[in-house]
Design an enzyme around this catalytic site. Structure first.
Site: not given
Length: 470
Positions: A77, A134
């Site tokens: 990710c 993130h």
């Protein structure tokens, strides 16, 4: 000048200003980049899914161009997002691994790397980041310090879809609005909350060019979905697959609402929209079928993703583009479409895809694409028709002919040693330009666990078989 002349002059000036506004807006398209989370290649209708319902994404894809060989720059990710937002291989600046949730000021997208938002903001765009970030939990890494005027989302890699903070004692581990914690009681279901934030941003900025990065955390784990979306997957008997499909349908519904808002505001025709997943499907109900592998792997199932681009009247509708492209290309493509000049001064690894999509350039956007994780524990090279994979899962080198064997079933590494060596040399040359990861790979220890679990299931298939029938 008499009163009538003054009135005529003022009226003429007002009309001139009003007429100039649409011309200004038309010269600067709005840009929306939508990133889903851990969605498999096979989990959209425009790639053939029949059990997972994505009518809005399918319509968007039909009105634009679908990338048959659309790749991300990493199978995890966070590095994938770093590559997307900079247009550069994330290994150039050490953002090679997923960071664990931490407020360590040394772990995050390096601040000397400019983002897509930095470039759009410099060009006069209003910018927003909505959803999963993130790319660093410390405040200096937050979107509002990386070129975004507005941020509604969370900094971590995942969280409950009901908005429960990842770390209960840390207020900033939950959903934030421009860095201020949003009370859980004000949240409903994160997919809907992010959709609503996106709609609000469009409505509030309809009169000026904007760039929105809409990063849903769906359909990443945990498996959470309300009944209103579970009804779209009642036909799926596998419980995990059913919840996953409901999460995708909830995101698809939200994307449809965003597009409907653009149309209501008269903005759709002047908005470039990119949709892609951040990596291949995970192991909890997702599917990267028909491709081999999953999230974390460098087989196609880990890095080939659903990927489409739409820009009415500018990019051909109803087309499927079959040459390899990368999410690294999103930054240079959107900047070029908006007439924005790059200010970072750093070389990009992505290319402007517009000339390839219009047919102006009949060649291939990339001669070679590279992947690497854990400082080379695993890596891959796609060069022409061939792909080399050094798998940390299998601890083995593979060579595939991607034309005759796109599903990566036949390992040609031993049969074609010269081709294997050629791609190894290409990787070594590229690798010398990269730096080591700035923090360790928390996923690497689980690679062997996942592979051991697979082997356990394979071996159990023989259990009870008569002698000689293994």
């Amino acid at each position: 000048m008499n009163t009538k002349s003054k009135f005529t002059s003022l009226l003429f000036t007002a009309i001139t200003v009003l007429l100039a506004q649409p011309v200004l807006a038309a010269s600067k398209p709005n840009v929306i980049v939508i990133y889903s989370d851990d969605q498999g290649w096979g989990d959209v209708g425009f790639n053939g899914a029949q059990d997972v319902l994505t009518p809005n994404l399918d319509k968007l894809a039909a009105q634009g161009t679908i990338f048959e060989q659309g790749y991300v720059s990493h199978p995890y990710c966070s590095p994938s997002r770093a590559g997307l937002l900079t247009g550069r291989y994330q290994q150039r600046f050490g953002h090679e691994n997923n960071p664990e949730f931490t407020h360590d000021e040394n772990i995050g997208l390096p601040i000397d790397e400019k983002t897509m938002a930095d470039e759009f903001k410099h060009a006069g765009y209003t910018t927003a980041a909505i959803g999963k970030w993130h790319l660093g939990d410390h405040q200096k890494f937050w979107p509002t310090n990386r070129g975004f005027d507005y941020w509604y989302g969370f900094s971590a890699g995942g969280m409950s879809f009901w908005g429960t903070p990842k770390k209960a004692k840390i207020a900033t581990s939950g959903v934030l609005e421009n860095g201020v914690p949003v009370p859980v009681k004000e949240l409903s279901y994160l997919t809907d909350d992010f959709t609503n934030a996106g709609i609000k941003f469009i409505e509030e900025n309809k009169d000026k060019p904007f760039f929105m990065y809409l990063a849903y955390n769906a359909p990443h784990m945990p498996a959470h979905a309300p009944q209103k979306y579970l009804k779209y997957s009642e036909h799926i008997e596998d419980g995990m697959r059913a919840v996953y499909a409901a999460m995708v349908s909830g995101m698809d519904y939200g994307i449809g609402q965003v597009i409907e808002t653009l149309k209501k505001q008269g903005l759709y025709e002047n908005t470039l929209i990119v949709f892609a997943s951040d990596n291949g499907g995970h192991l909890h109900g997702a599917s990267s079928a028909p491709y081999r592998g999953h999230k974390g792997m460098l087989f196609e199932g880990g890095i080939r993703v659903p990927f489409t681009i739409s820009w009415p009247g500018k990019i051909a509708a109803g087309k499927r583009y079959n040459k390899p492209v990368s999410t690294l290309d999103v930054l240079p493509t959107t900047l070029a479409a908006a007439g924005v000049t790059l200010t970072s001064g750093k070389p990009l690894d992505g290319v402007n895809l517009i000339p390839y999509l219009t047919g102006e350039n009949p060649g291939a956007p990339h001669d070679t694409l590279f992947w690497r994780y854990s400082d080379g524990a695993g890596y891959a090279v796609r060069h022409g028709d061939y792909k080399l994979v050094m798998s940390a899962y299998k601890e083995q080198t593979f060579l595939f002919d991607m034309v005759s064997d796109p599903l990566e079933r036949i390992n040609l590494a031993t049969e074609k040693p010269e081709k294997t060596a050629e791609l190894e040399i290409l990787f070594k040359g590229w690798n010398k330009q990269m730096i080591n990861a700035l923090w360790p790979d928390a996923h690497l220890p689980h690679v062997k666990e996942e592979e051991a679990e697979r082997e356990k299931h394979i071996k159990s298939a023989y259990r009870g078989a008569p002698k000689g029938r293994h």
